[in-house]
Design a protein around this motif. Sequence first.
Motif, PDB file in Angstrom:
ATOM      1  N   ARG A 177      40.950  36.128  -2.013  1.00 57.20           N
ATOM      2  CA  ARG A 177      41.654  34.873  -2.282  1.00 57.20           C
ATOM      3  C   ARG A 177      43.101  35.151  -2.698  1.00 57.20           C
ATOM      4  O   ARG A 177      44.022  34.452  -2.266  1.00 57.20           O
ATOM      5  N   ALA A 178      43.294  36.156  -3.546  1.00 57.33           N
ATOM      6  CA  ALA A 178      44.646  36.483  -3.998  1.00 57.33           C
ATOM      7  C   ALA A 178      45.527  36.939  -2.844  1.00 57.33           C
ATOM      8  O   ALA A 178      46.754  36.753  -2.875  1.00 57.33           O
ATOM      9  N   ALA A 179      44.924  37.527  -1.813  1.00 59.45           N
ATOM     10  CA  ALA A 179      45.686  37.983  -0.644  1.00 59.45           C
ATOM     11  C   ALA A 179      46.095  36.836   0.267  1.00 59.45           C
ATOM     12  O   ALA A 179      46.859  37.033   1.213  1.00 59.45           O
ATOM     13  N   GLY A 180      45.570  35.631   0.021  1.00 62.27           N
ATOM     14  CA  GLY A 180      45.954  34.469   0.801  1.00 62.27           C
ATOM     15  C   GLY A 180      45.045  34.160   1.970  1.00 62.27           C
ATOM     16  O   GLY A 180      45.417  33.374   2.850  1.00 62.27           O
ATOM     17  N   PHE A 181      43.847  34.760   1.993  1.00 62.46           N
ATOM     18  CA  PHE A 181      42.926  34.480   3.081  1.00 62.46           C
ATOM     19  C   PHE A 181      42.208  33.150   2.820  1.00 62.46           C
ATOM     20  O   PHE A 181      41.835  32.856   1.687  1.00 62.46           O
ATOM     21  N   ALA A 182      41.991  32.374   3.861  1.00 66.09           N
ATOM     22  CA  ALA A 182      41.117  31.203   3.771  1.00 66.09           C
ATOM     23  C   ALA A 182      39.685  31.726   3.798  1.00 66.09           C
ATOM     24  O   ALA A 182      39.209  32.226   4.817  1.00 66.09           O
ATOM     25  N   LEU A 183      38.987  31.633   2.671  1.00 62.52           N
ATOM     26  CA  LEU A 183      37.714  32.318   2.491  1.00 62.52           C
ATOM     27  C   LEU A 183      36.543  31.347   2.556  1.00 62.52           C
ATOM     28  O   LEU A 183      36.525  30.335   1.862  1.00 62.52           O
ATOM     29  N   THR A 184      35.568  31.676   3.402  1.00 64.43           N
ATOM     30  CA  THR A 184      34.316  30.936   3.484  1.00 64.43           C
ATOM     31  C   THR A 184      33.180  31.882   3.135  1.00 64.43           C
ATOM     32  O   THR A 184      33.034  32.934   3.765  1.00 64.43           O
ATOM     33  N   LEU A 185      32.393  31.538   2.130  1.00 65.63           N
ATOM     34  CA  LEU A 185      31.278  32.370   1.699  1.00 65.63           C
ATOM     35  C   LEU A 185      29.962  31.790   2.181  1.00 65.63           C
ATOM     36  O   LEU A 185      29.806  30.571   2.281  1.00 65.63           O
TER      37      LEU A 185
END
Length: 301
Positions: A177-185
């Motif tokens: 998240r800190a790297a700026g990725f749109a994250l889906t778990l």
Amino acid sequence: MTTTHYADAIAQVQTPLVVNQAIAENTYLMRVSAPHIAKTFRPGQFVMIRIAGMDAPLIGRAFAIYDVHNGEDGTPEFIDLIYLRKGALTLPLSAAPVGTQVSLWGPLGNSFIDDSFLGEPHSRQPCDRLIMAVGGIGQTPMLVTGRHALTNGWAGRVEMIYGARRASLLAGVDDFRAAGFALTLCTDDGSEGQQARVPDVLADRLTQLRSSSPEERIRILTCGPEIMMEKVAEVGARFGAEVLVSMETPMACGIGICFSCVAKIRLEDVASEHVAPGQCEWDYKRTCVEGPIFNACEVCW
């Protein structure tokens, strides 16, 4: 054409553990000082690790490079590696205190960020959207890869679909998240994110994207259990997206001499009419020097 990446520019070092801590269930992060590797590796490459002075296991284990940190002089010095506590090396490694000496050699293998494994020396062509579809411990090469894609302009957007059996096994979520990725778990038991498998979540996402932006250039990177990568490759092919896989075949030497890490890779010079449906003509390729990154369309699963 598959290019061989012989290990003639690697560094072999013995260095103490700077960090060795649990970050999820049975999942640990170790940090070591390895300036040559930190400065020269490319996203997707790996190192081989042994605990110095230990004869069992005799051979090393392959760990993807997870992250890099600068030293006091502002240049890359430390590398982070994430591992799962489960085997003859990682069980004692997880109990090793800071200061324990480890031996490592690398960087090894090819990279996500160029076409050299296809016989092309130039950088990979940019894509509009990079989707990293990973499961289990397969998230380990993706932090530096996605960050490189964003900072160097070879992907307009970066998304990550990350799955595990349960929430306690998800590792590095805050880093992504800190790297700026749109994250889906997603998890098998629904304890975090969607209760679904990575290939199914990917298929739903590609359906959305193809409906809204049918011409968007999408590239998919995948790493994790082989059955998951096979299904991700099938989904990518169905939606016309390039898929690159990072194979996790067990390795012994890491430098191409033992042939223990081979994968079945399609032969390009075999006419398709001679191949039965659902099969392919293949040859063994060494994951350590001709991978670990392959185009999914080349792999005979």
